[in-house]
Design an enzyme around this catalytic site. Structure first.
Site, PDB file in Angstrom:
ATOM      1  N   TYR A 204      -3.731  17.801 -10.629  1.00 38.10           N
ATOM      2  CA  TYR A 204      -4.362  16.684  -9.900  1.00 38.10           C
ATOM      3  C   TYR A 204      -5.412  16.004 -10.789  1.00 38.10           C
ATOM      4  O   TYR A 204      -5.421  14.775 -10.915  1.00 38.10           O
ATOM      5  CB  TYR A 204      -5.003  17.224  -8.613  1.00 38.10           C
TER       6      TYR A 204
ATOM      7  N   ASN B 145      -2.205   4.177  -3.598  1.00 39.33           N
ATOM      8  CA  ASN B 145      -3.071   5.102  -2.851  1.00 39.33           C
ATOM      9  C   ASN B 145      -2.427   6.478  -2.660  1.00 39.33           C
ATOM     10  O   ASN B 145      -3.134   7.480  -2.616  1.00 39.33           O
ATOM     11  CB  ASN B 145      -3.400   4.477  -1.484  1.00 39.33           C
TER      12      ASN B 145
ATOM     13  N   ILE C  12       0.855  -1.199   0.000  1.00 29.61           N
ATOM     14  CA  ILE C  12       0.000   0.000   0.000  1.00 29.61           C
ATOM     15  C   ILE C  12       0.885   1.241   0.000  1.00 29.61           C
ATOM     16  O   ILE C  12       1.663   1.455   0.955  1.00 29.61           O
ATOM     17  CB  ILE C  12      -0.922   0.044   1.238  1.00 29.61           C
TER      18      ILE C  12
HETATM   19  N1  LIG Z   1      -9.623  12.674   0.747  1.00 30.60           N
HETATM   20  C1  LIG Z   1     -10.435  12.716  -0.294  1.00 30.60           C
HETATM   21  O1  LIG Z   1     -11.514  13.341  -0.239  1.00 30.60           O
HETATM   22  C2  LIG Z   1     -10.077  12.013  -1.561  1.00 30.60           C
HETATM   23  C3  LIG Z   1     -10.998  12.048  -2.612  1.00 30.60           C
HETATM   24  C4  LIG Z   1     -10.691  11.400  -3.797  1.00 30.60           C
HETATM   25  C5  LIG Z   1      -9.495  10.730  -3.909  1.00 30.60           C
HETATM   26  N2  LIG Z   1      -8.599  10.707  -2.887  1.00 30.60           N
HETATM   27  C6  LIG Z   1      -7.337   9.993  -3.070  1.00 30.60           C
HETATM   28  O2  LIG Z   1      -7.112   9.132  -1.982  1.00 30.60           O
HETATM   29  C7  LIG Z   1      -5.710   8.895  -1.842  1.00 30.60           C
HETATM   30  C8  LIG Z   1      -5.300   9.047  -0.381  1.00 30.60           C
HETATM   31  O3  LIG Z   1      -5.509  10.393  -0.020  1.00 30.60           O
HETATM   32  P1  LIG Z   1      -5.879  10.863   1.471  1.00 30.60           P
HETATM   33  O4  LIG Z   1      -7.069  11.714   1.360  1.00 30.60           O
HETATM   34  O5  LIG Z   1      -5.874   9.699   2.394  1.00 30.60           O
HETATM   35  O6  LIG Z   1      -4.646  11.839   1.730  1.00 30.60           O
HETATM   36  P2  LIG Z   1      -3.597  12.038   2.901  1.00 30.60           P
HETATM   37  O7  LIG Z   1      -4.208  11.769   4.234  1.00 30.60           O
HETATM   38  O8  LIG Z   1      -2.991  13.356   2.633  1.00 30.60           O
HETATM   39  O9  LIG Z   1      -2.525  10.873   2.631  1.00 30.60           O
HETATM   40  C9  LIG Z   1      -1.660  10.933   1.552  1.00 30.60           C
HETATM   41  C10 LIG Z   1      -0.678   9.771   1.651  1.00 30.60           C
HETATM   42  O10 LIG Z   1       0.175   9.848   0.491  1.00 30.60           O
HETATM   43  C11 LIG Z   1       1.506   9.749   0.926  1.00 30.60           C
HETATM   44  N3  LIG Z   1       2.400  10.544   0.089  1.00 30.60           N
HETATM   45  C12 LIG Z   1       2.250  11.839  -0.278  1.00 30.60           C
HETATM   46  N4  LIG Z   1       3.352  12.240  -0.937  1.00 30.60           N
HETATM   47  C13 LIG Z   1       4.199  11.185  -0.976  1.00 30.60           C
HETATM   48  C14 LIG Z   1       5.485  10.979  -1.503  1.00 30.60           C
HETATM   49  N5  LIG Z   1       6.171  11.964  -2.093  1.00 30.60           N
HETATM   50  N6  LIG Z   1       6.060   9.755  -1.371  1.00 30.60           N
HETATM   51  C15 LIG Z   1       5.410   8.759  -0.732  1.00 30.60           C
HETATM   52  N7  LIG Z   1       4.179   8.887  -0.227  1.00 30.60           N
HETATM   53  C16 LIG Z   1       3.591  10.100  -0.336  1.00 30.60           C
HETATM   54  C17 LIG Z   1       1.530  10.315   2.344  1.00 30.60           C
HETATM   55  O11 LIG Z   1       2.615   9.722   3.071  1.00 30.60           O
HETATM   56  P3  LIG Z   1       3.930  10.497   3.563  1.00 30.60           P
HETATM   57  O12 LIG Z   1       3.583  11.926   3.777  1.00 30.60           O
HETATM   58  O13 LIG Z   1       4.307   9.740   4.803  1.00 30.60           O
HETATM   59  O14 LIG Z   1       4.943  10.276   2.470  1.00 30.60           O
HETATM   60  C18 LIG Z   1       0.188   9.833   2.892  1.00 30.60           C
HETATM   61  O15 LIG Z   1       0.324   8.557   3.462  1.00 30.60           O
HETATM   62  C19 LIG Z   1      -5.021   9.875  -2.781  1.00 30.60           C
HETATM   63  O16 LIG Z   1      -4.596   9.230  -3.951  1.00 30.60           O
HETATM   64  C20 LIG Z   1      -6.123  10.882  -3.110  1.00 30.60           C
HETATM   65  O17 LIG Z   1      -5.919  11.462  -4.369  1.00 30.60           O
HETATM   66  C21 LIG Z   1      -8.862  11.340  -1.708  1.00 30.60           C
END
Ligand SMILES: NC(=O)c1ccc[n+]([C@@H]2O[C@H](COP(=O)([O-])OP(=O)(O)OC[C@H]3O[C@@H](n4cnc5c(N)ncnc54)[C@H](OP(=O)(O)O)[C@@H]3O)[C@@H](O)[C@H]2O)c1
Length: 238
Positions: free
Chosen positions: A142, A75, A6
């Site tokens: 995005y 993810n 993941i």
């Molecule tokens: N939240 C929403 O409403 C929503 C809606 C549609 C889609 N999504 C999608 O769901 C997925 C998860 O998002 P979330 O909302 O759970 O966001 P989040 O809480 O901000 O989590 C983002 C994750 O991505 C990792 N990440 C970011 N930059 C990284 C990098 N350079 N290298 C490795 N890992 C990285 C972060 O880990 P580290 O910082 O530890 O690296 C963190 O674990 C994303 O793909 C997002 O586009 C979210």
């Protein structure tokens, strides 16, 4: 044993998904992100910055002897800076595409290469977004990066149908979660209305409790990973 790779397992949806999977004793979770926040006997963390493509290209998947199922969940994602095109920083454009599109494509290619002759259940789950289907001002990179991930998934889906080998084939799904209460939504609510005209709607989603919790979304993704053959399409929403 079931092995789940993941990306972005340190927070939000990815972390809850990892924690949910770790409740089952036959599951191993390998989390990939810059920071580690999970400690569990069946969890292994790989510290990797997915914007560093040299490191992503040298990432390798392992083939344990007891493997019965292996899944890659792409993810990790970033919104990047919320700004209109013309005001974006070039570095930020590159970083966002690297994390959202290039890294998952490279990892998926390596995943299929590694396991193509392994007889096990094999699933790729890409966490996509409604933003890959609908334009939002301020989110150009995005939106485009998630749209690319959807099309990448559709092509793999077609390729696997053409190969039509139930013993060695891969299941791929690109699945949007809906609006989820994570750090990403916090970032959206901080945007200026000049850069993102819908910001007040997103503030209202939070104020009116209309955001899904990462845990409920994770539970739905686990059900999907446990019963993936029921899904016939490559692209859908939870
Ligand atoms: N939240 C929403 O409403 C929503 C809606 C549609 C889609 N999504 C999608 O769901 C997925 C998860 O998002 P979330 O909302 O759970 O966001 P989040 O809480 O901000 O989590 C983002 C994750 O991505 C990792 N990440 C970011 N930059 C990284 C990098 N350079 N290298 C490795 N890992 C990285 C972060 O880990 P580290 O910082 O530890 O690296 C963190 O674990 C994303 O793909 C997002 O586009 C979210």
């Amino acid at each position: 044993m079931n092995y789940y790779y993941i990306t972005g397992a340190s927070s939000g949806i990815g972390k809850e998904l990892a924690l949910e999977l770790l409740k089952h004793k036959n599951n191993w979770v390998i989390g990939i992100s810059r920071t580690q926040t999970i400690v569990h006997s069946a969890y292994k963390h790989i510290q990797l910055d997915l914007s560093d493509l040299n490191k992503v290209c040298s990432f390798s998947f392992s083939i344990p002897n007891d493997i019965t199922k292996v899944c890659l969940v792409n993810n990790a994602g970033t919104l990047g800076n919320i700004k209109h095109v013309g005001s974006l920083n070039a570095e930020d454009i590159i970083t966002s595409y690297n994390i959202n599109t290039i890294a998952p494509s490279v990892l998926t290619n390596a995943f299929i290469k590694t396991y193509q002759s392994v007889q096990a259940e094999k699933i790729i789950l890409n966490i996509s977004s409604g933003a890959g289907k609908n334009p939002y001002d301020g989110w150009a990179v995005y939106c485009a990066s998630k749209s690319a991930l959807d099309m990448f998934s559709r092509v793999i889906h077609e390729e696997q149908l053409k190969q039509n080998n139930p013993l060695t084939g891969f299941k791929i799904m690109s699945v949007a979660p809906g609006k989820v209460d994570t750090a990403m939504q916090e970032q959206i609510r901080k945007a200026s209305s000049n850069e993102f005209s819908n910001v007040n709607r997103f503030i209202d989603f939070k104020d009116n409790n209309q955001l899904l919790s990462p845990r409920e979304v994770a539970i739905k993704y686990v059900k999907l990973l446990e019963n993936s053959s029921a899904e016939k399409d490559a692209i859908f929403s939870l």
